[in-house]
Design an enzyme around this catalytic site. Structure first.
Site, mmCIF file in Angstrom:
data_model
loop_
_atom_site.group_PDB
_atom_site.id
_atom_site.type_symbol
_atom_site.label_atom_id
_atom_site.label_comp_id
_atom_site.label_asym_id
_atom_site.label_seq_id
_atom_site.Cartn_x
_atom_site.Cartn_y
_atom_site.Cartn_z
ATOM 1 N N GLY A 148 -4.880 -3.303 2.732
ATOM 2 C CA GLY A 148 -3.504 -3.648 2.427
ATOM 3 C C GLY A 148 -3.114 -4.962 3.092
ATOM 4 O O GLY A 148 -3.783 -5.441 4.012
ATOM 5 N N CYS A 149 -2.015 -5.532 2.614
ATOM 6 C CA CYS A 149 -1.594 -6.837 3.130
ATOM 7 C C CYS A 149 -1.078 -6.721 4.570
ATOM 8 O O CYS A 149 -1.490 -7.487 5.444
ATOM 9 C CB CYS A 149 -0.566 -7.466 2.211
ATOM 10 N N TYR A 150 -0.178 -5.768 4.818
ATOM 11 C CA TYR A 150 0.294 -5.598 6.192
ATOM 12 C C TYR A 150 -0.868 -5.267 7.132
ATOM 13 O O TYR A 150 -0.995 -5.881 8.204
ATOM 14 C CB TYR A 150 1.349 -4.491 6.262
ATOM 15 N N THR A 152 -3.937 -6.077 7.009
ATOM 16 C CA THR A 152 -4.758 -7.248 7.289
ATOM 17 C C THR A 152 -4.143 -8.089 8.397
ATOM 18 O O THR A 152 -4.818 -8.479 9.359
ATOM 19 C CB THR A 152 -4.953 -8.090 6.010
#
Lengths: 347, 347, 347, 347
Positions: A148-150, A152
């Site tokens: 996921g972006c968060y 990462t």
């Protein structure tokens, strides 16, 4: 030349994959799906992609997919992705799944945070696709669960601290701020332009964001024990980027020089992590816009004895499509940085 | 591999040249100057360029420049550029000048709009660097005057109409809207963030913007007679892009299909101009963000008998650094599109 | 104290009416409707209106409405508004209708641009609610058709020129740029934050925007003959404001001083129109943000002999809710400026 | 009718005072200074203030000031303000100082964080102007030190927790995000529009921001002992507003209902603090834009046992000019809310 398929090509991560792969010398998009735009050419569905290879969008069909491509990026919502991934894996295609469906090794955890999992049998073969943590396993994998972006942005900022035992595993706070593309391309009342422009707010705070499960799973691995994270996501009035401000309590009196060195050494061979030392400016979203880079500035607040880490990515690149291509490069034996080495678009 | 120098590398056009050339397989930046940051590495001066080749910035010195590079992009303010260009041309270096100093063939015109010209002797060898108008001359040139950003967007939208005699040469209106980077990197009260965000205004209207001289010069060439343009620039609260809305009166009853065809044929072999027909969506700045593309939508208002043309570029790319690299490609015998074929960064 | 009802209180114009009326000493909102939020308190439906009078939203019901209030602002989409207005007028309530339904005196024109009109019988009693044009009639009216946002900004910039015979009635161009709230509160793909931020585009160009009908109706009145307008709307990445740039050809050699005086005299007694002369800065959207003011800068391009007028409003105030309250003040015999005299919120 | 003077009227806080006082029934701006615009009318210096009372700006002169007004808002940079305040107090004028010069009771602390203090003799009479903490003292004061913008948002979010002994006084983290007007009206490279738009970054982190001194002073008062705060300011690409996300460790197992009640009771009589309970949406900057309101949402992360508080203000209003007017109202015996009760401008 890898023949690539994109399942769900007209969302923001799908579009970003088209953009990145268009400049990738070792891969070609040969197959792309979209329920809504099926039958249209990609450039009709997504005007700004005129100039990309002319592919006709179709509804996903396993046999057609396998015929057309050998590696697939699955850009579907969680819950929907698992079946498609299953069908592709049955045909032994390589898959990088950008949903949450294969990120959590423990299906009970998945069902607690997301819902029913109908392809549990595939979980053992899925590798969490963060090369900085699992490069070797990714290299041999056929199913990569793209982070996921968060997670990462948070993991890259926390891992060195826990791995080295520099900070306590409890009491860690990640205060993250994300651009709007992280919420997808579907119009919603709270993402309508006049509701976001000039505005700023938090959401899903106090333990309610699903990405917590994924962050804690990986932090447990490196800490070798339970880790509970206080995570607060916020919505920024910008298109791209996540900046996380991370707070942790050191086990002994901290020293900024040592903390910076810790990060510098941990990431010295990483092509997509850059550490900024005490004499360098703090990073901002513009420093990574359009790139696969994560920039990290570790600092120490000596007044309060707190380690403060700033970690900054482009949510659509290192937080999604770029990291997915990095994983593709690893799986397919190409140089890891291929197609991912451009400078940021700033301003 | 062309060895390139950038004079004035830390302004917005210089920075953008570094970005574009970093991904260009046939050119390498070997020399870069900055008065303010002299002695520093480029990445120290411009943080987001960490990752670009590590060049130490210097103050411009002709002999050093010539030693280091063979082709120069001069990114200095008008009035200052001419001397530097002169020194480089004396050493027979190839020059793409991004200032206004060599755009006007008639020095009297230059002095009327800009001020004294101290290098008039070079004007005859300067070619106006818009490949869509002067490709052949550019190919053989050693001194290219790179067009202004507004003129690029306006000329590409007007030239086919005048060339073909479709519209009257008088009464043409160009209503242009530009992002803030067009005004440069120097902080000013009217470009301070809170003065621009959520705001929008016109400036230098009613015949006062210097780019008029350059637009009219080129329009005279294609019209074969006097052309006076009503030009209104506006400041948009965005970083990049110019969208010009152009109004012209046709000489006979216009037909949208014919006008679209006129543009489509005029630009059919142009790699960086795309014409959108009646059934295609109107272009926006996001469609060209970060690219060297000009997208044009010609339309006819049959109620009022007016030709309306929308023309859209990224002011830092097709309006400056990208067109400059396109000119470099032509001068140095490379494929014109080299290093300029990426998709837009959208969102 | 006028008892006011708002039909459609949770759209952007309804919300803006609540804001303005909250500070109005002579009116009180006693009734408010919302299909979607019926049964909720206003502050539950629209969080930022906590602090406004606590009204429970209901579904519109004529008898209840008439019982609760004496003057109504109808903020419904065109086509829907006419029936509601009809029911209110049958009970002889005062109505300010913010839709297009009663703006066009000629029902044939309405049906050409909008669709069927089911309350034609009311058209003769409707007054076009622009006080600068029809103050006397508004004062005695019971049904006011509040002008569109684009027409407000364009008409105030064109009327003095046509009224005085200063310009030709043909060939007038209005190039308008609007903030996103002009498109309403309903989320749509093209108004999703990441599609608008950093972007700019035109839409409904070349004679396709419905507001043309309304502008031409009023311009015909002042010109005393046919007027055809070339109108180009654009979408700005801002929340509020419309700036129109207007081009017209003078009948004789124009003189900026005279043109400025023409406007200054025409509007000298107008409380909500301000004319900026040649020595004053051009207005921007921030100069009118949150206010009922229209700022106009008339200029002459002496090179091309063109009159260029900049006209600038807040689309939600002078372009909608503010002008509606101005009309309410006139109808109800209050001082026209009551509740409308605050300074802009800038930055 | 209080006769008011504004020293430094053309910065953002001075301009905001003019806006607020223009709608205040009990005060009138009679005197305004500006070094840069001396001799000009206010509306010439600050175009959007056309419509405000026509005052000619002057250079500050104590005798003239005292002649013209009885209460002064001093909007000068820290270090400069103290002398002006001293001169005004010598003439016994009432002063609300918006600088940091009289916020710290301990001059040693001032000199550590800011520099030399040349008017230490006045410190004992200065009252820290946060009515929620010091209403009674403010009422009788002649010199009010108006709080900083960050401290206002952080203190209102932390005070109830420490006052009640709900949380530990160590380990509190305040992660704050501010709009650009907080940095003033002076153009700077890092506040140039293209550097901020689409960007986001932290600055002065890890114990380096001066507002820490002021926050800790007030927190010590309520905690009755030492408090060290980890404070991280960030720059948002918006004009107005501060949102602080505050983290604290409770002394015993926390319960969200109790924590919400704690805040609700603490602020139940406060006209400008609104507490949002568990069933209400989290506040955003748009909810307070242009208002003197602070909205607070206290929450408990039961997974990690952390209290998380969101606190949200308009930095120019409750964080500066609005709170200053609130203080003026208290000093001069007017109703505290006079001139400060408008709804937010949203969108």
């Amino acid at each position: 030349m890898i023949r690539v398929g994109i399942v769900g090509a007209t969302g923001y991560t799908g579009m970003e994959l088209v953009r990145i792969l268009d400049a990738h010398p070792g891969a070609r998009v040969c197959y792309a799906t979209s329920r809504r735009w099926s039958g249209k050419r990609l450039s009709e569905a997504v005007g700004h992609l005129a100039g990309a290879p002319e592919i006709v969008l179709s509804v996903f069909h396993p046999a057609e997919a396998i015929e057309a491509a050998e590696l697939f990026f699955v850009c579907l919502p969680h819950g929907e992705a698992m079946e498609t991934v299953g069908q592709l894996r049955e045909a032994d295609a390589m898959v990088v799944d950008l949903s949450a469906d294969f990120r959590l090794a423990d299906p009970a955890l998945y069902e607690m945070w997301y819902g029913e999992h109908t392809r549990k049998g595939l979980l053992p073969q899925a590798v969490y696709g963060m090369p900085e943590l699992h490069r070797e396993k990714i290299t041999g994998a056929r199913l990569v669960a793209n982070p996921g972006c968060y997670p990462t942005s948070v993991l890259l900022g926390v891992v060195p601290l826990l791995e080295s035992g520099t900070v306590h595993s409890e009491g860690i706070v990640a205060d993250s701020k994300s651009g709007v593309t992280g919420a997808g391309r579907e119009p919603k009342p709270n993402l309508h332009f006049p509701e976001v422009a000039g505005n700023f707010s938090a959401y899903n705070i106090a333990g309610h964001h699903r990405h917590i499960s994924e962050m804690e799973q990986e932090l447990r691995r490196v800490a070798g024990g339970e880790v509970k994270l206080t995570f607060t996501p916020h919505l920024l009035p910008v298109n791209r980027g996540i900046l996380s401000t991370i707070y942790a309590r050191p086990v002994s009196k901290p020293d900024e020089r040592k903390v910076v060195n810790l990060f510098a050494e941990r990431y010295q061979d990483e092509p997509f992590v850059r550490v900024r030392g005490s004499d360098q400016p703090l990073p901002g979203l513009a420093d990574v816009r359009g790139t696969n880079m994560c920039i990290i500035a570790p600092r120490v607040d000596s007044r309060t004895g707190t380690v403060v880490v700033i970690s900054c990515i482009d949510n659509l690149v290192k937080g999604a499509a770029g990291q997915a291509v990095q994983n593709m490069n690893l799986i397919t034996g190409q140089d890891e940085v291929t197609g991912l080495s451009h400078l940021p678009l700033h301003p």
